[in-house]
Design a protein around this motif. Structure first.
Motif, PDB file in Angstrom:
ATOM      1  N   TYR A 153      15.588   9.975  43.799  1.00 31.85           N
ATOM      2  CA  TYR A 153      14.195  10.450  43.861  1.00 31.85           C
ATOM      3  C   TYR A 153      13.727  10.517  45.322  1.00 31.85           C
ATOM      4  O   TYR A 153      13.169  11.518  45.778  1.00 31.85           O
ATOM      5  N   ILE A 154      13.992   9.448  46.061  1.00 31.56           N
ATOM      6  CA  ILE A 154      13.503   9.398  47.449  1.00 31.56           C
ATOM      7  C   ILE A 154      14.231  10.422  48.310  1.00 31.56           C
ATOM      8  O   ILE A 154      13.618  11.122  49.124  1.00 31.56           O
ATOM      9  N   LEU A 155      15.533  10.548  48.065  1.00 30.45           N
ATOM     10  CA  LEU A 155      16.320  11.525  48.833  1.00 30.45           C
ATOM     11  C   LEU A 155      15.789  12.938  48.588  1.00 30.45           C
ATOM     12  O   LEU A 155      15.663  13.746  49.514  1.00 30.45           O
ATOM     13  N   LYS A 156      15.461  13.207  47.340  1.00 31.36           N
ATOM     14  CA  LYS A 156      14.935  14.545  46.993  1.00 31.36           C
ATOM     15  C   LYS A 156      13.632  14.803  47.765  1.00 31.36           C
ATOM     16  O   LYS A 156      13.429  15.863  48.351  1.00 31.36           O
ATOM     17  N   LYS A 157      12.775  13.785  47.785  1.00 30.65           N
ATOM     18  CA  LYS A 157      11.491  13.933  48.488  1.00 30.65           C
ATOM     19  C   LYS A 157      11.715  14.135  49.994  1.00 30.65           C
ATOM     20  O   LYS A 157      11.010  14.916  50.632  1.00 30.65           O
ATOM     21  N   ILE A 158      12.689  13.402  50.545  1.00 30.69           N
ATOM     22  CA  ILE A 158      12.957  13.547  51.987  1.00 30.69           C
ATOM     23  C   ILE A 158      13.441  14.969  52.260  1.00 30.69           C
ATOM     24  O   ILE A 158      12.992  15.630  53.193  1.00 30.69           O
ATOM     25  N   LYS A 159      14.347  15.454  51.406  1.00 28.33           N
ATOM     26  CA  LYS A 159      14.914  16.795  51.629  1.00 28.33           C
ATOM     27  C   LYS A 159      13.858  17.879  51.463  1.00 28.33           C
ATOM     28  O   LYS A 159      13.957  18.937  52.068  1.00 28.33           O
ATOM     29  N   GLU A 160      12.860  17.620  50.624  1.00 28.85           N
ATOM     30  CA  GLU A 160      11.783  18.610  50.474  1.00 28.85           C
ATOM     31  C   GLU A 160      11.007  18.762  51.775  1.00 28.85           C
ATOM     32  O   GLU A 160      10.418  19.784  52.048  1.00 28.85           O
ATOM     33  N   ARG A 161      10.995  17.685  52.563  1.00 25.64           N
ATOM     34  CA  ARG A 161      10.179  17.715  53.790  1.00 25.64           C
ATOM     35  C   ARG A 161      10.972  17.932  55.061  1.00 25.64           C
ATOM     36  O   ARG A 161      10.420  18.381  56.054  1.00 25.64           O
ATOM     37  N   ILE A 162      12.242  17.515  55.035  1.00 25.66           N
ATOM     38  CA  ILE A 162      13.048  17.662  56.264  1.00 25.66           C
ATOM     39  C   ILE A 162      14.323  18.397  55.893  1.00 25.66           C
ATOM     40  O   ILE A 162      14.938  18.110  54.869  1.00 25.66           O
TER      41      ILE A 162
END
Ligand code: DC
Length: 225
Positions: A211-220
């Motif tokens: 979940y967190i990785l997905k959120k990071i990739k959405e932003r960076i």
């Protein structure tokens, strides 16, 4: 440099999740709780009174904390001694919670934390990373979980080292520390305004990381291993 801030109460999984994410992203994982614990360990080991801020402030003059990284693992040094394996006891936990409410201690560790972030792509976890240490972090998370799930996780970790410990002791310790961390005047534990809040009580470790990785990739935008 890219910086990702992960804050949250004890047992929310922030340190182990940060470590795993750092491996995937090839970032440095900075566990800032270990820095507060290292100072606490100084008072514990030398049996020095840590109740008055004046005493603590004086003692800080005799303390040099250093952090080194090897293969994504963090090692903390107190006056050149590697104390990484000595800072996880319940006593050190309670002292660290107490001394971390003192402005002199927070000031002492602020530049150390910021300097690490200047030189590396990092995932830094703690209590005030998104609010105070790295207010301009690229992505901020606030991890939480119910007190029962957090105490259960911590209990399972501690049982390996202290087979006689009870769930109640761990639960009580977590609640006391949460109260101290959330109610101190300076840099209390709270989500930054722009943090993504994630209650992971019902998520497995792997689900939380994804979940967190997905959120990071959405932003960076970057490659992961
Ligand atoms: O994350 P931890 O349990 O190892 O942290 C130990 C104590 O250090 C915790 O009770 C609060 C304090 N701490 C803090 O005040 N600010 C941070 N950024 C990290 C930890």
């Amino acid at each position: 440099m890219i910086s990702i801030a992960i804050d949250g109460p004890s047992g929310s999984g922030k340190s182990s999740i940060s470590k795993c994410l750092a491996k995937k992203l090839n970032f440095v994982s900075v566990d800032t709780g270990a820095l507060y614990r290292s100072i606490a360990y100084y008072f514990f080991k030398n049996n020095i009174d840590y109740n008055l801020e004046n005493n603590v402030s004086e003692s800080l003059k005799n303390i040099v904390i250093d952090v080194k990284y090897n293969n994504n693992n963090q090692f903390v040094f107190l006056n050149n001694e590697n104390i990484t394996g000595n800072i996880r006891s319940d006593e050190v936990s309670m002292i660290s919670s107490q001394i971390s409410s003192m402005p002199c201690v927070r000031k002492y560790l602020l530049s150390l934390q910021r300097n690490i972030a200047l030189k590396n792509n990092i995932i830094m976890d703690g209590r005030d990373i998104g609010t105070v240490v790295l207010p301009n972090a690229d992505v901020k998370f606030f991890l939480t979980a119910s007190p029962k799930s957090r105490a259960q996780r911590r209990y399972e970790q501690l049982l390996k080292k202290c087979p006689n410990i009870t769930f109640y002791e761990v639960w009580k310790n977590i609640n006391e520390r949460d109260f101290n961390d959330m109610h101190r005047k300076i840099a209390p534990l709270k989500p930054a305004k722009d943090a993504i809040i994630f209650d992971n009580s019902r998520y497995t470790f792997d689900e939380s990381v994804s979940y967190i990785l997905k959120k990071i990739k959405e932003r960076i935008n970057f490659e992961t291993k």
